[in-house]
Motif scaffolding. Sequence first.
Motif, short mmCIF file in Angstrom:
data_model
loop_
_atom_site.label_atom_id
_atom_site.label_comp_id
_atom_site.label_asym_id
_atom_site.label_seq_id
_atom_site.Cartn_x
_atom_site.Cartn_y
_atom_site.Cartn_z
N ASP A 112 -8.18 12.56 -0.40
CA ASP A 112 -8.57 11.28 0.20
C ASP A 112 -9.07 11.44 1.63
N LEU B 197 -13.02 -5.00 -6.31
CA LEU B 197 -13.82 -4.33 -5.28
C LEU B 197 -15.06 -5.15 -4.92
N THR C 15 -15.71 3.56 -0.16
CA THR C 15 -14.98 4.76 -0.58
C THR C 15 -14.20 4.50 -1.86
N ALA C 16 -13.55 3.34 -1.94
CA ALA C 16 -12.82 2.99 -3.16
C ALA C 16 -13.76 2.86 -4.35
N SER C 17 -14.96 2.31 -4.12
CA SER C 17 -15.93 2.18 -5.20
C SER C 17 -16.40 3.55 -5.69
N ALA D 171 -14.63 6.27 -5.64
CA ALA D 171 -13.53 6.84 -6.42
C ALA D 171 -13.49 6.24 -7.82
N THR E 290 -8.79 12.80 -9.08
CA THR E 290 -8.32 11.78 -8.15
C THR E 290 -6.86 11.46 -8.45
N LEU F 234 -8.48 -4.93 -1.97
CA LEU F 234 -8.39 -3.47 -2.04
C LEU F 234 -7.09 -3.03 -2.70
N ARG G 137 0.83 -1.20 0.00
CA ARG G 137 0.00 0.00 0.00
C ARG G 137 0.87 1.26 0.00
N GLY H 90 -6.64 -1.09 -6.19
CA GLY H 90 -5.87 0.15 -6.28
C GLY H 90 -4.86 0.12 -7.41
N GLU I 243 -14.30 1.42 3.84
CA GLU I 243 -13.14 1.62 2.98
C GLU I 243 -13.40 1.09 1.57
#
Length: 406
Positions: free
Chosen positions: A341, A169, A190-192, A194, A395, A150, A117, A154, A187
Amino acid sequence: MDSLITAAARALAAGDPLGALNRVALRDDAPALALRGLAMAQLGDLVRAKALVRRAARAFGAKEAVARARCVVAEAEIALVSRDLGWPAKALDAARATLEADGDRVNAAHARYLEVRRLLLIGRLDEAERKLAELDPSPFPPASRAAHELVVAGIAMRRLRAKAAHAALARAGRAARLAGISALTAEVETASLALNAPAARLITSGKERLLLLKEVEALQASKALVVDACRHVVRDPRMAISLARRPVLFALARTLGEAWPKDVSRDALVARAFRAKRADESHRARLRVEVGRLRTMLRGIARVSATKQGFALTPRRAREVVVLARPTDEPHAAVLAFLADGESWSSSALALALGASQRTVQRALDQLAAAAKVQSFGRGRARRWMTPPVPGFTTTLLLPDPVPGD
């Protein structure tokens, strides 16, 4: 390990930090300190969490190497959440090796995910993919599988693989629901969001429209000549030419691409590339030099020809010329993209992620603060910068990878 410590650990694993604190809040032995630190991290008090985890690491004896290794992993996770990206990677790698040797595969994998990460945040995608490929998430508990997916999502987003990102996801969401941890589910959501937000802006023949990531992916696979203002690259179906180190040349290429199929006057090119209010003979002479350099750089994919008014861009193989830009042309958009973010960043972490000098980033932050677009708290090395997420804003998905050597 006594019953209170066991119960507190189970509460933390289930995402219940208050339940864990109710059991160990008044204890100062090493295991209790570690659990208190993790609970405070889940509650968002990262400064106190870091101090408690460090106390726990010191409190564990020399013979308790595995417990100390777990504290190192916990401290690395706190540093990642607080966007302190300068933490020693070697210490985390040593802790991971200790956990693997003891048979603690879940925590060893968690250490690897933290490392990946961090690499993802600073744009080192090749290294992140290589390290992630070493892990098989199938035997891990649901929370670990969600963390794995995740990271996969990413990387897929940054690689412009929308379908793979959606699939990852979806798997992360299923694993998070099985884990029953609300923070992990949030979390994933939130990624979805984005992934489904506008990732770029398409400019062609004087018209503009916003694109989702899947549309950007389709554009990159099309037969168009793409002037990519997100990654400072000019590409056609066969070749990609990076102008990341040549900002003047890229400014010229973008201006010509936005005007295609029309030409651009010399005065307009001077104003865009050199930021001069009024073009004089020295500017025109410099423009001839820079256009000559751009013509040489793009000779394999496009022609830059002189016209009566100025210059025009003509693709050699592509059917059309399009410009791919960020959703907004906000000044210091790259800095705002990371701050969007919702996490708090240090200027040193932003510099590392952007591949820029810390002084350059600090100047950008000062200008954004003066415009009330970011805010800071703390002083000195503890100073952090943040801003609420801006709907529809750019983003980090299409930010360029740091240029080696910068």
